[in-house]
Design a protein around this motif. Structure first.
Motif, PDB file in Angstrom:
ATOM      1  N   ALA A  39       0.708  -1.169  -0.004  1.00  0.00           N
ATOM      2  CA  ALA A  39      -0.001  -0.082   0.141  1.00  0.00           C
ATOM      3  C   ALA A  39       0.839   1.442  -0.090  1.00  0.00           C
ATOM      4  O   ALA A  39       0.291   2.539  -0.460  1.00  0.00           O
ATOM      5  N   VAL A  52      -2.358  -0.062  -4.962  1.00  0.00           N
ATOM      6  CA  VAL A  52      -3.424   0.442  -3.811  1.00  0.00           C
ATOM      7  C   VAL A  52      -3.674   2.074  -3.955  1.00  0.00           C
ATOM      8  O   VAL A  52      -2.574   2.820  -3.950  1.00  0.00           O
ATOM      9  N   ARG A  54      -7.326   4.961  -4.012  1.00  0.00           N
ATOM     10  CA  ARG A  54      -8.685   5.283  -4.022  1.00  0.00           C
ATOM     11  C   ARG A  54      -9.046   6.281  -5.106  1.00  0.00           C
ATOM     12  O   ARG A  54      -8.249   7.247  -5.530  1.00  0.00           O
ATOM     13  N   PHE A  56     -12.691   8.915  -5.966  1.00  0.00           N
ATOM     14  CA  PHE A  56     -13.864   9.269  -5.236  1.00  0.00           C
ATOM     15  C   PHE A  56     -14.508  10.480  -5.955  1.00  0.00           C
ATOM     16  O   PHE A  56     -13.597  11.388  -6.752  1.00  0.00           O
ATOM     17  N   ASN A  63     -17.055   6.455  -4.027  1.00  0.00           N
ATOM     18  CA  ASN A  63     -15.676   5.813  -3.631  1.00  0.00           C
ATOM     19  C   ASN A  63     -15.416   4.559  -4.255  1.00  0.00           C
ATOM     20  O   ASN A  63     -16.145   4.018  -4.101  1.00  0.00           O
ATOM     21  N   ASN A  65     -12.157   1.863  -3.500  1.00  0.00           N
ATOM     22  CA  ASN A  65     -10.939   1.810  -3.106  1.00  0.00           C
ATOM     23  C   ASN A  65     -10.586   0.453  -3.881  1.00  0.00           C
ATOM     24  O   ASN A  65     -11.086  -0.409  -4.365  1.00  0.00           O
ATOM     25  N   GLU A  67      -7.188  -2.565  -4.467  1.00  0.00           N
ATOM     26  CA  GLU A  67      -6.131  -3.327  -3.978  1.00  0.00           C
ATOM     27  C   GLU A  67      -5.892  -4.341  -5.012  1.00  0.00           C
ATOM     28  O   GLU A  67      -6.576  -5.261  -4.971  1.00  0.00           O
ATOM     29  N   LEU A  71     -11.589  -4.081  -6.850  1.00  0.00           N
ATOM     30  CA  LEU A  71     -12.185  -2.720  -6.431  1.00  0.00           C
ATOM     31  C   LEU A  71     -13.342  -3.049  -5.619  1.00  0.00           C
ATOM     32  O   LEU A  71     -14.241  -4.072  -5.715  1.00  0.00           O
ATOM     33  N   THR A  72     -13.499  -1.979  -4.695  1.00  0.00           N
ATOM     34  CA  THR A  72     -14.611  -1.974  -3.722  1.00  0.00           C
ATOM     35  C   THR A  72     -15.432  -0.750  -3.775  1.00  0.00           C
ATOM     36  O   THR A  72     -14.664   0.477  -3.414  1.00  0.00           O
ATOM     37  N   THR A  74     -18.011   2.102  -2.996  1.00  0.00           N
ATOM     38  CA  THR A  74     -19.115   2.396  -1.889  1.00  0.00           C
ATOM     39  C   THR A  74     -19.753   3.748  -2.176  1.00  0.00           C
ATOM     40  O   THR A  74     -19.250   4.516  -3.008  1.00  0.00           O
ATOM     41  N   ALA A 144      -2.508   5.307  -1.996  1.00  0.00           N
ATOM     42  CA  ALA A 144      -2.849   4.904  -0.745  1.00  0.00           C
ATOM     43  C   ALA A 144      -2.000   5.584   0.096  1.00  0.00           C
ATOM     44  O   ALA A 144      -0.659   5.819  -0.066  1.00  0.00           O
TER      45      ALA A 144
END
Length: 145
Positions: A39, A52, A54, A56, A63, A65, A67, A71-72, A74, A144
């Motif tokens: 990270a 890593v 983000r 947004f 957002n 994120n 890694e 992808l996550t 949110t 990150a």
């Protein structure tokens, strides 16, 4: 043998004054090697491909994120988010992660370029676009910390 007694006594007294300390980390073959976390990047280093980071944006708030290839995504309505597995590729200085989740295609594009989030005085080193199904989002990105 009587000549050895004074030598043995001197050796025993000499060792009595020594102290031995144990090594704080055992040096056996079973000790696992710790890898550095992926990270961390040098301050200001925003060159793709980043492992890593983000992305947004505001209006609406979103957002992503990242890694590796995961992808996550949110939003304020879904803070647990949706984890998606993508395929990573670079096109020039743009990093692209794309795939399909739940039958909907997604593409995240991140490229170097000064970006403002529109709500603060913060300036970010990356600009980002995210498309998920029929929704499109635009915003900023950062490596990150």
């Amino acid at each position: 043998m009587t000549c050895l007694r004074p030598l043995l006594l001197a050796a025993a007294l000499g060792l009595a004054g020594c102290t031995m300390t144990a090594s704080p980390v055992p040096t056996t073959a079973a000790t696992p090697i710790q890898e550095a976390p992926m990270a961390k990047r040098a301050p200001g280093d925003a060159t793709p491909p980043m492992a890593v980071f983000r992305a947004f944006g505001t209006e609406p708030f979103w957002n992503v994120n990242v890694e590796g290839d995961t992808l996550t995504f949110t939003t304020p309505d879904d803070q647990a988010g949706i984890a998606m597995q993508g395929t990573r590729r670079t096109r020039g200085d743009t990093l692209e992660l794309s795939g399909t989740h739940g039958g909907k295609p997604f593409v995240l594009e991140v490229s170097p370029g000064e970006c403002s989030d529109g709500m603060s005085d913060n300036v970010y080193a990356l600009s980002a676009r995210f498309r998920f199904g029929d929704m499109s989002y635009a915003g900023c990105g950062e490596a990150a910390k």
